[in-house]
Design a protein around this motif. Sequence first.
Motif, PDB file in Angstrom:
ATOM      1  N   LEU A  61       0.703  -1.290   0.063  1.00  0.00           N
ATOM      2  CA  LEU A  61       0.182   0.127  -0.112  1.00  0.00           C
ATOM      3  C   LEU A  61       0.724   1.404   0.034  1.00  0.00           C
ATOM      4  N   GLU A  62       1.949   1.168   1.036  1.00  0.00           N
ATOM      5  CA  GLU A  62       2.839   2.317   0.881  1.00  0.00           C
ATOM      6  C   GLU A  62       2.173   3.702   1.216  1.00  0.00           C
ATOM      7  N   SER A  63       1.115   3.826   2.195  1.00  0.00           N
ATOM      8  CA  SER A  63       0.396   4.696   2.548  1.00  0.00           C
ATOM      9  C   SER A  63       1.212   5.603   3.895  1.00  0.00           C
ATOM     10  N   LEU A  64       1.525   6.797   3.780  1.00  0.00           N
ATOM     11  CA  LEU A  64       2.315   7.729   4.827  1.00  0.00           C
ATOM     12  C   LEU A  64       1.381   7.732   5.898  1.00  0.00           C
ATOM     13  N   TRP A  65      -0.053   8.080   5.758  1.00  0.00           N
ATOM     14  CA  TRP A  65      -0.609   8.141   6.994  1.00  0.00           C
ATOM     15  C   TRP A  65      -0.985   6.783   7.681  1.00  0.00           C
ATOM     16  N   ILE A  66      -1.424   5.732   7.003  1.00  0.00           N
ATOM     17  CA  ILE A  66      -1.467   4.368   7.559  1.00  0.00           C
ATOM     18  C   ILE A  66      -0.130   3.893   8.272  1.00  0.00           C
ATOM     19  N   ASN A  67       0.841   4.250   7.825  1.00  0.00           N
ATOM     20  CA  ASN A  67       2.046   3.776   8.443  1.00  0.00           C
ATOM     21  C   ASN A  67       2.341   4.585   9.694  1.00  0.00           C
ATOM     22  N   LEU A  68       2.268   5.984   9.697  1.00  0.00           N
ATOM     23  CA  LEU A  68       2.126   6.743  10.986  1.00  0.00           C
ATOM     24  C   LEU A  68       1.053   6.234  11.924  1.00  0.00           C
ATOM     25  N   LEU A  69      -0.086   5.922  11.466  1.00  0.00           N
ATOM     26  CA  LEU A  69      -1.187   5.379  12.470  1.00  0.00           C
ATOM     27  C   LEU A  69      -0.772   3.960  13.003  1.00  0.00           C
ATOM     28  N   TRP A  70      -0.079   3.138  12.287  1.00  0.00           N
ATOM     29  CA  TRP A  70       0.708   1.827  12.845  1.00  0.00           C
ATOM     30  C   TRP A  70       1.783   2.183  13.775  1.00  0.00           C
ATOM     31  N   LEU A  71       2.388   3.073  13.516  1.00  0.00           N
ATOM     32  CA  LEU A  71       3.600   3.680  14.333  1.00  0.00           C
ATOM     33  C   LEU A  71       2.879   4.202  15.724  1.00  0.00           C
ATOM     34  N   PHE A  72       1.788   4.772  15.539  1.00  0.00           N
ATOM     35  CA  PHE A  72       1.146   5.266  16.899  1.00  0.00           C
ATOM     36  C   PHE A  72       0.647   4.267  17.897  1.00  0.00           C
ATOM     37  N   VAL A  73       0.129   3.279  16.974  1.00  0.00           N
ATOM     38  CA  VAL A  73      -0.546   2.206  17.698  1.00  0.00           C
ATOM     39  C   VAL A  73       0.867   1.317  18.482  1.00  0.00           C
ATOM     40  N   MET A  74       1.886   1.178  17.822  1.00  0.00           N
ATOM     41  CA  MET A  74       3.001   0.377  18.208  1.00  0.00           C
ATOM     42  C   MET A  74       3.415   1.338  19.544  1.00  0.00           C
ATOM     43  N   LEU A  75       3.508   2.489  19.428  1.00  0.00           N
ATOM     44  CA  LEU A  75       4.059   3.379  20.485  1.00  0.00           C
ATOM     45  C   LEU A  75       2.971   3.134  21.884  1.00  0.00           C
ATOM     46  N   ILE A  76       1.508   3.225  21.532  1.00  0.00           N
ATOM     47  CA  ILE A  76       0.611   3.151  22.635  1.00  0.00           C
ATOM     48  C   ILE A  76       0.788   1.849  23.214  1.00  0.00           C
ATOM     49  N   VAL A  77       0.832   0.633  22.535  1.00  0.00           N
ATOM     50  CA  VAL A  77       0.756  -0.661  23.108  1.00  0.00           C
ATOM     51  C   VAL A  77       2.181  -0.791  23.831  1.00  0.00           C
ATOM     52  N   GLY A  78       3.400  -0.154  23.334  1.00  0.00           N
ATOM     53  CA  GLY A  78       4.642  -0.420  24.197  1.00  0.00           C
ATOM     54  C   GLY A  78       4.657   0.210  25.451  1.00  0.00           C
ATOM     55  N   ALA A  79       4.048   1.684  25.461  1.00  0.00           N
ATOM     56  CA  ALA A  79       4.022   2.162  26.626  1.00  0.00           C
ATOM     57  C   ALA A  79       2.862   1.386  27.753  1.00  0.00           C
ATOM     58  N   SER A  80       1.712   0.849  27.240  1.00  0.00           N
ATOM     59  CA  SER A  80       1.081   0.251  28.235  1.00  0.00           C
ATOM     60  C   SER A  80       1.619  -0.976  28.470  1.00  0.00           C
ATOM     61  N   ALA A  81       2.578  -1.806  27.672  1.00  0.00           N
ATOM     62  CA  ALA A  81       3.271  -3.063  28.176  1.00  0.00           C
ATOM     63  C   ALA A  81       4.141  -2.668  29.129  1.00  0.00           C
ATOM     64  N   ILE A  82       4.778  -1.660  28.973  1.00  0.00           N
ATOM     65  CA  ILE A  82       5.806  -1.335  30.143  1.00  0.00           C
ATOM     66  C   ILE A  82       5.420  -1.042  31.434  1.00  0.00           C
ATOM     67  N   LEU A  83       4.225  -0.267  31.655  1.00  0.00           N
ATOM     68  CA  LEU A  83       3.333  -0.095  32.478  1.00  0.00           C
ATOM     69  C   LEU A  83       2.770  -1.249  33.206  1.00  0.00           C
ATOM     70  N   GLY A  84       2.411  -2.211  32.335  1.00  0.00           N
ATOM     71  CA  GLY A  84       1.801  -3.463  32.860  1.00  0.00           C
ATOM     72  C   GLY A  84       2.835  -4.265  33.433  1.00  0.00           C
ATOM     73  N   GLY A  85       3.919  -4.411  32.872  1.00  0.00           N
ATOM     74  CA  GLY A  85       5.116  -5.103  33.164  1.00  0.00           C
ATOM     75  C   GLY A  85       5.744  -4.573  34.372  1.00  0.00           C
ATOM     76  N   ALA A  86       5.739  -3.425  34.509  1.00  0.00           N
ATOM     77  CA  ALA A  86       6.222  -2.732  35.947  1.00  0.00           C
ATOM     78  C   ALA A  86       5.128  -2.619  36.906  1.00  0.00           C
ATOM     79  N   LYS A  87       3.921  -3.302  36.623  1.00  0.00           N
ATOM     80  CA  LYS A  87       2.892  -3.142  37.738  1.00  0.00           C
ATOM     81  C   LYS A  87       2.547  -1.612  38.508  1.00  0.00           C
TER      82      LYS A  87
END
Length: 268
Positions: A61-87
């Motif tokens: 697809l090579e869509s700038l906006w979809i790529n940026l949206l996926w990147l934002f999802v990765m950041l949200i999930v990563g931050a949530s996983a860190i806080l979950g792991g650190a309790k």
Amino acid sequence: MQASLDIGWLPLALFMLVLLVPLGISQLFRLKLGKTMLLAAARMTLQLILVGIYLKFLFNLESLWINLLWLFVMLIVGASAILGGAKLPKARLLLPLLFSLSISLLPLLALLLLALLQPIPVYQAQYLIPLAGMLLGNSLSGNILALQRLFNAFDEQQETYQGRLALGATPWQAALPFVQSALQQAMAPSIAAMSTMGLVTLPGMMTGQILGGSDPLIAVKYQVVIMLAILVMLSLSVAIALSLAVRQCLNKSGKLLIKQIDSAAKHA
């Protein structure tokens, strides 16, 4: 150099029988990890298959906006996983942690894509998504370890901390030794891995590229870039996360406003 050999779905399914080894060890030593391991393996396989299908679509697809949206999802999930792991509770720390990951990741990605690799287009998903995934993935455990270390120190060394406050230290000055110790612990594994790489270990990215048919020296260049970027990402994200956590979770008098979830349960 030939392209990497494909793995059939049936041989892959049969290879999963190697899980009988750790399952047997869990049973023998009564670790009670069998269900957890099977669930983890099933989730990993399903999630990777779904991501693989999605990435094939994303690469085409090579869509700038979809790529940026996926990147934002990765950041949200990563931050949530860190806080979950650190309790740690997400209400107070999710936004600061999301900021620390973003401010560490985005400039590095820009440097890698704009100045070093220069794919066309520059937001090409084939480079953007795997690079972001490697940098985020390798910073998760360091951030979890650092935050756990920080809040454990507040719990276990409360008298020392209160003594510094009583002697006139600001909350930040009193907490600084805890921050320093947490940062050292988070960075130590990455530094140790770098110092033994090539002698003791062949890293995953380099091995994958070689198996994929790349020239070993090209694989070496990519691995050096990635390891340096990981160290920068890790050190910067952990330093910012710890600094923001201290400022967000201490009031003006130095009282800790939150507790780790498991710690709070123990004292309930």
